[in-house]
Design a protein around this motif. Sequence first.
Motif, PDB file in Angstrom:
ATOM      1  N   SER A 108       2.229   1.883  -3.401  1.00 36.87           N
ATOM      2  CA  SER A 108       1.331   2.415  -4.324  1.00 36.87           C
ATOM      3  C   SER A 108       0.469   3.769  -4.046  1.00 36.87           C
ATOM      4  O   SER A 108      -0.325   4.297  -4.590  1.00 36.87           O
ATOM      5  CB  SER A 108       0.143   1.466  -4.664  1.00 36.87           C
ATOM      6  OG  SER A 108      -0.492   0.926  -3.506  1.00 36.87           O
ATOM      7  N   LEU A 120      -0.148   5.978 -11.340  1.00 36.21           N
ATOM      8  CA  LEU A 120      -1.085   5.064 -11.396  1.00 36.21           C
ATOM      9  C   LEU A 120      -1.413   4.338 -12.690  1.00 36.21           C
ATOM     10  O   LEU A 120      -1.619   3.052 -12.443  1.00 36.21           O
ATOM     11  CB  LEU A 120      -2.412   5.640 -10.871  1.00 36.21           C
ATOM     12  CG  LEU A 120      -2.426   6.612  -9.467  1.00 36.21           C
ATOM     13  CD1 LEU A 120      -3.945   7.183  -9.266  1.00 36.21           C
ATOM     14  CD2 LEU A 120      -2.293   5.460  -8.571  1.00 36.21           C
ATOM     15  N   LYS A 174       0.905  -1.208  -0.051  1.00 36.67           N
ATOM     16  CA  LYS A 174       0.047  -0.067  -0.060  1.00 36.67           C
ATOM     17  C   LYS A 174       0.850   1.500   0.039  1.00 36.67           C
ATOM     18  O   LYS A 174       0.460   2.387  -0.597  1.00 36.67           O
ATOM     19  CB  LYS A 174      -0.865   0.289   1.200  1.00 36.67           C
ATOM     20  CG  LYS A 174      -2.029  -0.937   1.067  1.00 36.67           C
ATOM     21  CD  LYS A 174      -3.068  -0.794   2.464  1.00 36.67           C
ATOM     22  CE  LYS A 174      -4.094  -1.736   2.226  1.00 36.67           C
ATOM     23  NZ  LYS A 174      -4.989  -1.621   3.416  1.00 36.67           N
ATOM     24  N   LEU A 192      -1.555   4.319  -1.244  1.00 35.48           N
ATOM     25  CA  LEU A 192      -2.797   4.115  -0.599  1.00 35.48           C
ATOM     26  C   LEU A 192      -2.465   4.081   0.855  1.00 35.48           C
ATOM     27  O   LEU A 192      -3.576   4.833   1.644  1.00 35.48           O
ATOM     28  CB  LEU A 192      -3.255   2.601  -0.580  1.00 35.48           C
ATOM     29  CG  LEU A 192      -3.541   2.309  -2.059  1.00 35.48           C
ATOM     30  CD1 LEU A 192      -3.883   0.737  -2.035  1.00 35.48           C
ATOM     31  CD2 LEU A 192      -4.866   2.935  -2.429  1.00 35.48           C
ATOM     32  N   VAL A 193      -1.460   4.370   1.491  1.00 30.56           N
ATOM     33  CA  VAL A 193      -1.221   4.930   2.780  1.00 30.56           C
ATOM     34  C   VAL A 193       0.004   5.730   2.550  1.00 30.56           C
ATOM     35  O   VAL A 193       0.863   5.642   1.915  1.00 30.56           O
ATOM     36  CB  VAL A 193      -0.976   3.637   4.053  1.00 30.56           C
ATOM     37  CG1 VAL A 193      -2.166   3.158   4.111  1.00 30.56           C
ATOM     38  CG2 VAL A 193      -0.044   2.627   3.561  1.00 30.56           C
ATOM     39  N   PHE A 194       0.294   6.516   3.656  1.00 30.56           N
ATOM     40  CA  PHE A 194       1.367   7.465   3.619  1.00 30.56           C
ATOM     41  C   PHE A 194       2.357   7.079   4.696  1.00 30.56           C
ATOM     42  O   PHE A 194       1.974   6.895   5.968  1.00 30.56           O
ATOM     43  CB  PHE A 194       0.982   8.998   3.876  1.00 30.56           C
ATOM     44  CG  PHE A 194      -0.136   9.321   2.817  1.00 30.56           C
ATOM     45  CD1 PHE A 194      -0.287   8.717   1.786  1.00 30.56           C
ATOM     46  CD2 PHE A 194      -1.025  10.244   3.038  1.00 30.56           C
ATOM     47  CE1 PHE A 194      -1.373   8.840   0.856  1.00 30.56           C
ATOM     48  CE2 PHE A 194      -2.140  10.823   2.489  1.00 30.56           C
ATOM     49  CZ  PHE A 194      -2.129   9.950   1.115  1.00 30.56           C
ATOM     50  N   LYS A 219       0.868  11.236  -3.506  1.00 33.71           N
ATOM     51  CA  LYS A 219       0.459  12.223  -4.587  1.00 33.71           C
ATOM     52  C   LYS A 219      -0.534  11.508  -5.628  1.00 33.71           C
ATOM     53  O   LYS A 219      -1.458  12.153  -5.870  1.00 33.71           O
ATOM     54  CB  LYS A 219       1.481  12.969  -5.530  1.00 33.71           C
ATOM     55  CG  LYS A 219       2.745  13.764  -4.769  1.00 33.71           C
ATOM     56  CD  LYS A 219       2.078  15.062  -4.246  1.00 33.71           C
ATOM     57  CE  LYS A 219       3.094  15.917  -3.431  1.00 33.71           C
ATOM     58  NZ  LYS A 219       2.565  16.953  -2.845  1.00 33.71           N
ATOM     59  N   ARG A 220      -0.291  10.372  -5.759  1.00 32.78           N
ATOM     60  CA  ARG A 220      -1.419   9.582  -6.663  1.00 32.78           C
ATOM     61  C   ARG A 220      -1.674  10.110  -7.939  1.00 32.78           C
ATOM     62  O   ARG A 220      -2.557  10.293  -8.504  1.00 32.78           O
ATOM     63  CB  ARG A 220      -2.558   9.155  -5.860  1.00 32.78           C
ATOM     64  CG  ARG A 220      -2.425   8.315  -4.723  1.00 32.78           C
ATOM     65  CD  ARG A 220      -3.734   7.814  -4.056  1.00 32.78           C
ATOM     66  NE  ARG A 220      -4.397   8.806  -3.396  1.00 32.78           N
ATOM     67  CZ  ARG A 220      -4.813   8.697  -1.972  1.00 32.78           C
ATOM     68  NH1 ARG A 220      -4.461   7.807  -1.400  1.00 32.78           N
ATOM     69  NH2 ARG A 220      -5.572   9.712  -1.467  1.00 32.78           N
ATOM     70  N   PHE A 221      -0.590  10.482  -8.531  1.00 33.28           N
ATOM     71  CA  PHE A 221      -0.614  11.153  -9.867  1.00 33.28           C
ATOM     72  C   PHE A 221      -1.077  10.134 -10.749  1.00 33.28           C
ATOM     73  O   PHE A 221      -0.555   8.890 -10.829  1.00 33.28           O
ATOM     74  CB  PHE A 221       0.856  11.770 -10.306  1.00 33.28           C
ATOM     75  CG  PHE A 221       1.043  13.067  -9.903  1.00 33.28           C
ATOM     76  CD1 PHE A 221       0.166  14.035  -9.362  1.00 33.28           C
ATOM     77  CD2 PHE A 221       2.317  13.258  -9.233  1.00 33.28           C
ATOM     78  CE1 PHE A 221       0.483  15.215  -8.878  1.00 33.28           C
ATOM     79  CE2 PHE A 221       2.878  14.361  -8.618  1.00 33.28           C
ATOM     80  CZ  PHE A 221       1.893  15.185  -8.535  1.00 33.28           C
ATOM     81  N   PHE A 262      -2.396  -3.078  -8.704  1.00 35.31           N
ATOM     82  CA  PHE A 262      -2.214  -3.634  -7.345  1.00 35.31           C
ATOM     83  C   PHE A 262      -3.707  -4.816  -7.481  1.00 35.31           C
ATOM     84  O   PHE A 262      -4.652  -4.270  -7.452  1.00 35.31           O
ATOM     85  CB  PHE A 262      -2.776  -2.494  -6.563  1.00 35.31           C
ATOM     86  CG  PHE A 262      -2.342  -2.960  -5.015  1.00 35.31           C
ATOM     87  CD1 PHE A 262      -2.656  -4.398  -4.454  1.00 35.31           C
ATOM     88  CD2 PHE A 262      -2.195  -2.094  -4.138  1.00 35.31           C
ATOM     89  CE1 PHE A 262      -2.372  -4.748  -3.063  1.00 35.31           C
ATOM     90  CE2 PHE A 262      -1.929  -2.290  -2.537  1.00 35.31           C
ATOM     91  CZ  PHE A 262      -1.993  -3.663  -2.353  1.00 35.31           C
TER      92      PHE A 262
END
Lengths: 278, 248
Positions: A49, A74, A46, A51-53, A68-70, A79
Amino acid sequence: MVNIQNVTFSYSKKTELLSNMSLQLEPGRIHGLLGKNGEGKSTLLKLISGLVFPTSGTIDTMGFVPEKRFPEMLQEIYFLPEELPLLTMSIQNYENVYAPFYPKFSAEQFNNYLKEFDITDKHQMLNKLSHGQKKKVFVAFGLATNTKLLLMDEPTNGLDIPSKGQFRRMVASAIDDTRCLLISTHQVHDLDSLIDSIIIMEKHRIVFNQPIEEITKKLYFCISDRNEKDNAVIYSEDTLRGLYQVCENKTGDDSKLDIELLFNAVLTNTKQIVELFK
Amino acid sequence: MKTTFSLNRIGLLLSRYFIENKQRELSFWGIATVIFMFMHQPGSISVFVFIAGLIFAANSFKAFNYTPTGMHFLLIPATHTEKLITAIILNTVYFFIAFLITYCAGTVIGINLENLIFDRNTPVVLDLFQQGNYQFGDDSVNLWNMFYSFAIVQAIFTLGSVYFKRSSAFKTILTFFVLAFVLFLFELLMLKIMFGSFSLSGHNSFNINLPRDYELFTGWETVGEIIKYVTLPFLWIVSYFRLTEKQV
C-alpha cells in the motif's frame, strides 16, 4: 493486480525483514497470508500500500508504484490495520468525511453491513466504541468502499464468535472477479472456509503460495490410527482425537483442508512440500 | 479522481479536520475571545498568538504520533501536496483569520463591557490594525509583517511536526536553539579568522573599531528581503519532501 519482484526490506541496516521476496496476487481471490510473529506479514501489507518503501526490488500495485501514494491508487485500496486509528468522530461523520474519497463507495452496502453487525446507531462516537465494535465499523466501511484491493491485518481479532461468522459471510459476498483480498492472520480457523489461496512466510520470505484447489489436489488431510504407518505421510500431529496427518495425495481423493496442519507441515517440511508443488 | 491538484479533495480534507476537531476549535477560540476581552496590549497579544500558533502548527501532522492513525492519514486518497496545503491553510491562514476575528470580537465586547460596568466612555480602538504604531521587540510592527513572521514560525513547526514523531513542538524548539547556537559559533569563528577578533563592535581590547551605522556589505537589506521571502516557500518545500518520504 499486485506484482512484487525481488523485494528486500529492512527497518534497520543490521536485520533484513523481507529478503528477495517475489509474489503475484490475482483479482477474484481471497489470499490468506500466514506466518509466525515477526516474519514480516504486516510489513508486506504496508509495502503493497506504499506505507513503507522497499530497500531493493520493485512493487507494482494495480499499475502504480505504491511509494508514490497517488490518489488513483489509494482510492482503490482499503487497508484495515490490526490496531485501529484513533478518531474522535461519529460513525455517521466518518462516513460523511471519508466516503467521498472512494468513488465506488456504497452507502447502502455500508448500512447493510452495519446492520448485519448489529450496529444501528450511527451517531455513536468511534472513540467510545470497544475494539471489536470499532473493527466492525472499519470492516463494513472497507467492504463498502468497493476498492479493487482490500488488505486486512488480523481482521477477526477482537470480533466475538457470531461476528466472525458474519464477517465470513460479508467478505464472501463482497468479493467478485475484480476484487482481491489479502488477509494476514493467525486465526486460521476463522477463515478456513473463506480463503481460496494460501501464502506462507518463513524466514522472511514466501515459501508457499498455492490456491486451495491445488493444495487439495496434491495433499491429503486425514485423521489416522496411531498404529497406521503410511509412506506418503509428510507431516503428522498427535492429538487426543488421533493422528492428524498431511500426506501426499497419490490417489486423487478429496479431503478437507486443515490450514493449521498445512502451515505446520510447510514449516516442518518446507523442502519436501515445495518440491511436491513444483 | 486526478493526481493533479484537486480543490475538491482539499475541501474534503478541510471538512475532515473541522468535523474531527469541532469541539476543540470552539473551546480554544471561545477561550481566546475571553482572553482578548481583557488583553489589549498588541505586544502581549502577539506573544499569545505566536505561542498558541506554534503549538497548533506543531500538531499539523499529529496523526503520526500514533502509527495506525498515521497509516490512516497517509492512505487517504489525496496527494501529498493537497495534504500539506490543507495543513498550511489551517495553521497559517485559518488560524490567523480566526485570531483576528476573535481579537476584534473580544476587544469590542471587552471595551463595551468595561464602559458599561465602570460607566466610562472609552472608544473602541483595535490597536493591532493601527499600522506601525506599536513596538514588538526592536521593530515597528504592522499587520503584514506580523502575519509573515507568524507564517514563518508556523512553517518551521509544521516541518517539525512532519519530522518528529512525538513532542514535536519541544523538539523543534530544541533543534532551533541548537542550530542557532551552531550558527553563533560559526559566526564567532569567521570573525576571528577574518578580523582577528570575536567582535566587530569592540572598543577596548579588540583590533578593529567600526561605527554603529557601518555597513559591511552594501545591498545587505536586499539580500535580507530575498532571504526573508525565500524562507517560507523553502520550509514548505522541505515539509513536502519530508511528507513524501514519510514511512509508518
